[in-house]
Design a protein around this motif. Structure first.
Motif, PDB file in Angstrom:
ATOM      1  N   ARG A 159       0.825  -1.210   0.000  1.00  0.00           N
ATOM      2  CA  ARG A 159       0.000   0.000   0.000  1.00  0.00           C
ATOM      3  C   ARG A 159       0.858   1.258   0.000  1.00  0.00           C
ATOM      4  O   ARG A 159       0.515   2.257  -0.642  1.00  0.00           O
ATOM      5  CB  ARG A 159      -0.939  -0.016   1.210  1.00  0.00           C
ATOM      6  N   ALA A 160       1.979   1.200   0.724  1.00  0.00           N
ATOM      7  CA  ALA A 160       2.882   2.357   0.732  1.00  0.00           C
ATOM      8  C   ALA A 160       3.502   2.569  -0.649  1.00  0.00           C
ATOM      9  O   ALA A 160       3.631   3.704  -1.121  1.00  0.00           O
ATOM     10  CB  ALA A 160       3.977   2.152   1.781  1.00  0.00           C
ATOM     11  N   VAL A 161       3.879   1.495  -1.313  1.00  0.00           N
ATOM     12  CA  VAL A 161       4.453   1.598  -2.655  1.00  0.00           C
ATOM     13  C   VAL A 161       3.433   2.192  -3.625  1.00  0.00           C
ATOM     14  O   VAL A 161       3.747   3.096  -4.409  1.00  0.00           O
ATOM     15  CB  VAL A 161       4.912   0.205  -3.140  1.00  0.00           C
ATOM     16  N   GLU A 162       2.214   1.705  -3.570  1.00  0.00           N
ATOM     17  CA  GLU A 162       1.172   2.179  -4.479  1.00  0.00           C
ATOM     18  C   GLU A 162       0.835   3.645  -4.229  1.00  0.00           C
ATOM     19  O   GLU A 162       0.506   4.382  -5.165  1.00  0.00           O
ATOM     20  CB  GLU A 162      -0.070   1.324  -4.329  1.00  0.00           C
ATOM     21  N   ALA A 163       0.931   4.084  -2.978  1.00  0.00           N
ATOM     22  CA  ALA A 163       0.620   5.479  -2.646  1.00  0.00           C
ATOM     23  C   ALA A 163       1.804   6.408  -2.877  1.00  0.00           C
ATOM     24  O   ALA A 163       1.671   7.623  -2.699  1.00  0.00           O
ATOM     25  CB  ALA A 163       0.159   5.575  -1.197  1.00  0.00           C
ATOM     26  N   GLY A 164       2.943   5.852  -3.262  1.00  0.00           N
ATOM     27  CA  GLY A 164       4.125   6.677  -3.489  1.00  0.00           C
ATOM     28  C   GLY A 164       4.779   7.168  -2.209  1.00  0.00           C
ATOM     29  O   GLY A 164       5.507   8.165  -2.224  1.00  0.00           O
ATOM     30  N   GLU A 165       4.527   6.480  -1.095  1.00  0.00           N
ATOM     31  CA  GLU A 165       5.109   6.871   0.183  1.00  0.00           C
ATOM     32  C   GLU A 165       6.454   6.175   0.405  1.00  0.00           C
ATOM     33  O   GLU A 165       6.784   5.196  -0.272  1.00  0.00           O
ATOM     34  CB  GLU A 165       4.146   6.518   1.322  1.00  0.00           C
ATOM     35  N   ALA A 166       7.212   6.690   1.366  1.00  0.00           N
ATOM     36  CA  ALA A 166       8.489   6.059   1.714  1.00  0.00           C
ATOM     37  C   ALA A 166       8.219   4.659   2.257  1.00  0.00           C
ATOM     38  O   ALA A 166       7.445   4.490   3.201  1.00  0.00           O
ATOM     39  CB  ALA A 166       9.228   6.907   2.748  1.00  0.00           C
ATOM     40  N   ALA A 167       8.867   3.661   1.657  1.00  0.00           N
ATOM     41  CA  ALA A 167       8.551   2.274   2.003  1.00  0.00           C
ATOM     42  C   ALA A 167       9.788   1.461   2.347  1.00  0.00           C
ATOM     43  O   ALA A 167       9.717   0.234   2.421  1.00  0.00           O
ATOM     44  CB  ALA A 167       7.803   1.615   0.845  1.00  0.00           C
ATOM     45  N   GLY A 168      10.919   2.132   2.580  1.00  0.00           N
ATOM     46  CA  GLY A 168      12.156   1.397   2.845  1.00  0.00           C
ATOM     47  C   GLY A 168      12.077   0.522   4.077  1.00  0.00           C
ATOM     48  O   GLY A 168      12.466  -0.655   4.055  1.00  0.00           O
ATOM     49  N   GLU A 169      11.552   1.059   5.170  1.00  0.00           N
ATOM     50  CA  GLU A 169      11.464   0.295   6.415  1.00  0.00           C
ATOM     51  C   GLU A 169      10.452  -0.836   6.300  1.00  0.00           C
ATOM     52  O   GLU A 169      10.703  -1.963   6.751  1.00  0.00           O
ATOM     53  CB  GLU A 169      11.086   1.225   7.568  1.00  0.00           C
ATOM     54  N   LEU A 170       9.303  -0.556   5.683  1.00  0.00           N
ATOM     55  CA  LEU A 170       8.292  -1.597   5.495  1.00  0.00           C
ATOM     56  C   LEU A 170       8.795  -2.693   4.562  1.00  0.00           C
ATOM     57  O   LEU A 170       8.466  -3.875   4.737  1.00  0.00           O
ATOM     58  CB  LEU A 170       7.009  -0.990   4.933  1.00  0.00           C
ATOM     59  N   ARG A 171       9.591  -2.314   3.594  1.00  0.00           N
ATOM     60  CA  ARG A 171      10.180  -3.300   2.669  1.00  0.00           C
ATOM     61  C   ARG A 171      11.059  -4.283   3.430  1.00  0.00           C
ATOM     62  O   ARG A 171      10.978  -5.498   3.212  1.00  0.00           O
ATOM     63  CB  ARG A 171      10.993  -2.564   1.603  1.00  0.00           C
ATOM     64  N   LEU A 172      11.867  -3.764   4.334  1.00  0.00           N
ATOM     65  CA  LEU A 172      12.745  -4.625   5.137  1.00  0.00           C
ATOM     66  C   LEU A 172      11.939  -5.479   6.111  1.00  0.00           C
ATOM     67  O   LEU A 172      12.243  -6.668   6.303  1.00  0.00           O
ATOM     68  CB  LEU A 172      13.754  -3.759   5.895  1.00  0.00           C
ATOM     69  N   GLU A 173      10.909  -4.895   6.732  1.00  0.00           N
ATOM     70  CA  GLU A 173      10.074  -5.658   7.672  1.00  0.00           C
ATOM     71  C   GLU A 173       9.369  -6.815   6.972  1.00  0.00           C
ATOM     72  O   GLU A 173       9.282  -7.926   7.518  1.00  0.00           O
ATOM     73  CB  GLU A 173       9.050  -4.732   8.329  1.00  0.00           C
ATOM     74  N   ALA A 174       8.868  -6.570   5.767  1.00  0.00           N
ATOM     75  CA  ALA A 174       8.196  -7.633   5.024  1.00  0.00           C
ATOM     76  C   ALA A 174       9.181  -8.732   4.645  1.00  0.00           C
ATOM     77  O   ALA A 174       8.859  -9.931   4.730  1.00  0.00           O
ATOM     78  CB  ALA A 174       7.527  -7.067   3.775  1.00  0.00           C
ATOM     79  N   ARG A 175      10.375  -8.342   4.243  1.00  0.00           N
ATOM     80  CA  ARG A 175      11.406  -9.345   3.895  1.00  0.00           C
ATOM     81  C   ARG A 175      11.770 -10.189   5.105  1.00  0.00           C
ATOM     82  O   ARG A 175      11.854 -11.427   5.020  1.00  0.00           O
ATOM     83  CB  ARG A 175      12.644  -8.639   3.355  1.00  0.00           C
ATOM     84  N   ASN A 176      11.994  -9.545   6.247  1.00  0.00           N
ATOM     85  CA  ASN A 176      12.349 -10.278   7.465  1.00  0.00           C
ATOM     86  C   ASN A 176      11.206 -11.183   7.922  1.00  0.00           C
ATOM     87  O   ASN A 176      11.440 -12.294   8.426  1.00  0.00           O
ATOM     88  CB  ASN A 176      12.715  -9.301   8.578  1.00  0.00           C
TER      89      ASN A 176
END
Length: 221
Positions: free
Chosen positions: A113-130
C-alpha cells in the motif's frame, strides 16, 4: 355541524380518554411485536443450541473412534497418552507458524500500500522481507510436526508473498525511469501482479490454511 359533538366531547374532558385509548392501542401493538421478537430469538437460540450439540456429539464420536482404533485395545491408557502428545505437538507447531504467517501477510500488505501510494517504504520493505524469512525458518523447524496439507499450504503462501514482495521491489526500481512508455506498461503489469498474488492467491491460501488448521484441531480434540 358534524364536528360539534367531537369538540364538545373534548371540551367536556374526553381528551384524556382518547389519549388513554391511544396509549392502550400502542401498548397492545408493542406487546405483539415483542412477542414476535421473543419467538424469533427463541428459534435462533434453539437452532444455535442444536448446532452446538451436534458439534459436541461429533467430537465425542471422534474421541471414541480414536480410543477404539485397532491395535490399541487393551492398552487404552498408553494409546490415549500417545495421541494426546501427538496432538499437543501438532497444535504447538501451528501456534508458532500461524501468527508469523499472519504477520507476514499484514506487513507485506502495508508495504504494498505504501508503494502504491508513493510513500516512503524502505522500512516496510525490510520488515516484510524479514517476516518472510522468519516464516520460512519457523516452517522448516516445525515441518515434521505438521500435516502434509498444512505444510503445502504454508509453503505456497510464503512463496506467493515473496513473489509479491519481489514484484513490488521491481516496481520501485522502474519508478526511477519515467521517460519510456515501456516502463509505464511494465509498472502497470507489476502492480497487477502484486494485487493478484497478495490479494488473490495469498488470501485464498490463508483461508484454506485456517480451515485446515481448524479441521485438524477439532478432529484431534
Amino acid at each position: 355541524m358534524g364536528t360539534d359533538p367531537f369538540w364538545s366531547m373534548l371540551s367536556a374532558g374526553g381528551l384524556p380518554l382518547l389519549l388513554s385509548a391511544a396509549a392502550l392501542g400502542m401498548a397492545v401493538i408493542a406487546l405483539f411485536i415483542g412477542s414476535g421478537t421473543r419467538r424469533r430469538n427463541q428459534d435462533q437460540l434453539a437452532a444455535l443450541r442444536e448446532r452446538s450439540d451436534t458439534l459436541w456429539r461429533e467430537v465425542d464420536d471422534i474421541r471414541v473412534a480414536q480410543f477404539n482404533r485397532p491395535g490399541e485395545a487393551g492398552n487404552g491408557t498408553s494409546g490415549s497418552a500417545v495421541e494426546e502428545a501427538r496432538y499437543q505437538t501438532e497444535v504447538e507447531a501451528y501456534a508458532k507458524i500461524w501468527p508469523q504467517v499472519w504477520h507476514l501477510h499484514e506487513r507485506l500488505g502495508m508495504f504494498l500500500r505504501a508503494v502504491e501510494a508513493g510513500e516512503a517504504a524502505g522500512e516496510l520493505r525490510l520488515e516484510a522481507r524479514n517476516a518472510a524469512l522468519e516464516a520460512r525458518n519457523l516452517l522448516n523447524r516445525n515441518r515434521p510436526f505438521c500435516t502434509e496439507s498444512v505444510d503445502e499450504l504454508v509453503t505456497r503462501l510464503i512463496d506467493a508473498e515473496i513473489k509479491a514482495h519481489l514484484a513490488a521491489c521491481q516496481y520501485l526500481d522502474l519508478l526511477k525511469d519515467v521517460s519510456s512508455d515501456s516502463s509505464n506498461h511494465d509498472r502497470r503489469v507489476l502492480q497487477e501482479k502484486c494485487h493478484s498474488l497478495h490479494e488473490g492467491e495469498a488470501r485464498e491460501l490463508m483461508n484454506q490454511l485456517v480451515s485446515s488448521i481448524r479441521h485438524r484441531a477439532i478432529r484431534s480434540s
